[in-house]
Design a protein around this motif. Sequence first.
Motif, PDB file in Angstrom:
ATOM      1  N   HIS A   9       0.852  -1.193   0.000  1.00 30.76           N
ATOM      2  CA  HIS A   9       0.000   0.000   0.000  1.00 30.76           C
ATOM      3  C   HIS A   9       0.883   1.235   0.000  1.00 30.76           C
ATOM      4  N   THR A  11       0.315   5.770  -0.354  1.00 26.14           N
ATOM      5  CA  THR A  11      -0.663   6.785   0.023  1.00 26.14           C
ATOM      6  C   THR A  11      -1.927   6.686  -0.821  1.00 26.14           C
ATOM      7  N   ARG A  12      -1.773   6.407  -2.134  1.00 29.26           N
ATOM      8  CA  ARG A  12      -2.927   6.421  -3.034  1.00 29.26           C
ATOM      9  C   ARG A  12      -3.214   5.100  -3.739  1.00 29.26           C
ATOM     10  N   LEU A  13      -2.353   4.103  -3.554  1.00 24.39           N
ATOM     11  CA  LEU A  13      -2.457   2.892  -4.357  1.00 24.39           C
ATOM     12  C   LEU A  13      -2.385   1.618  -3.524  1.00 24.39           C
ATOM     13  N   ARG A  14      -2.932   0.552  -4.110  1.00 29.89           N
ATOM     14  CA  ARG A  14      -2.770  -0.792  -3.561  1.00 29.89           C
ATOM     15  C   ARG A  14      -2.195  -1.660  -4.668  1.00 29.89           C
ATOM     16  N   ARG A  16      -1.297  -5.523  -5.568  1.00 29.42           N
ATOM     17  CA  ARG A  16      -1.739  -6.823  -5.068  1.00 29.42           C
ATOM     18  C   ARG A  16      -1.568  -7.878  -6.148  1.00 29.42           C
ATOM     19  N   ASP A  72      -4.263  -0.880  -8.042  1.00 29.42           N
ATOM     20  CA  ASP A  72      -5.588  -0.282  -7.884  1.00 29.42           C
ATOM     21  C   ASP A  72      -5.442   1.080  -7.222  1.00 29.42           C
ATOM     22  N   ARG A  73      -6.272   2.023  -7.641  1.00 27.77           N
ATOM     23  CA  ARG A  73      -6.319   3.331  -6.994  1.00 27.77           C
ATOM     24  C   ARG A  73      -7.153   3.176  -5.725  1.00 27.77           C
ATOM     25  N   ASP A  74      -6.636   3.630  -4.599  1.00 26.36           N
ATOM     26  CA  ASP A  74      -7.334   3.482  -3.314  1.00 26.36           C
ATOM     27  C   ASP A  74      -8.651   4.256  -3.264  1.00 26.36           C
ATOM     28  N   SER A  75      -8.695   5.436  -3.862  1.00 27.68           N
ATOM     29  CA  SER A  75      -9.877   6.293  -3.727  1.00 27.68           C
ATOM     30  C   SER A  75     -11.144   5.662  -4.278  1.00 27.68           C
ATOM     31  N   GLY A  77     -10.934   2.215  -5.920  1.00 23.16           N
ATOM     32  CA  GLY A  77     -10.707   0.785  -6.147  1.00 23.16           C
ATOM     33  C   GLY A  77     -10.477   0.418  -7.599  1.00 23.16           C
ATOM     34  N   ARG A 190      -2.975  -3.602   5.112  1.00 26.71           N
ATOM     35  CA  ARG A 190      -4.068  -3.500   6.077  1.00 26.71           C
ATOM     36  C   ARG A 190      -4.675  -4.850   6.348  1.00 26.71           C
TER      37      ARG A 190
END
Length: 190
Positions: A9, A11-14, A16, A72-75, A77, A190
């Motif tokens: 992870h 700040t803005r991305l995941r 996986r 993936d963008r966190d904001s 998904g 997380r």
Amino acid sequence: MSLPTPTLHTTRLRLRPFDDADANDLFALHSSAYVLRYWDAPPWSECVRAERFITACRQMAEGGTGARLAVDRDSDGAFIGWCSLNRWNPDYRSASLGYCFDDEAWGHGYATEAARALLRWAFDRLDLNRVQAETDTRNVASARVLEKLGFVREGTLREDCVVNGEVSDSWVYGLIRREWRPLSEPVPAR
């Protein structure tokens, strides 16, 4: 030797591991002639290519030769691309970096952010000493990403591939562990 495939992870991305549900998004990415205009392979025309790609990602991790992660963008998904370390060689403590992002994600720093997280994992967890990357000499944006990450242009491979029917040169970049300067800490899984 199996290579542990992380979930990372920022700040803005995941970042996986790929799963079967990613096939449609992956096909959309790799079927875009615009996105792949500097690639040495044509855009995909069959969705089965995405399924093979995902299988190859699993085999790469199981075979201990690399890790290719969906980004993936966190904001929201949304799947925006992928980032990889391949040709991992534990004897030489080296690997190659690669990435591909949807054109709507360009210009937002996502490639740099994702690659930085993967490089941190490579240097800290895999104990790599060197990571190499190559880019078509016409792909100035990709060269800029590599330079922001601290890669040094080491040379030019003259006429080393054919891109869209044109013979093309590639720049070779290298990043040595002692020169690695992570600018931001990834957020723990997380």
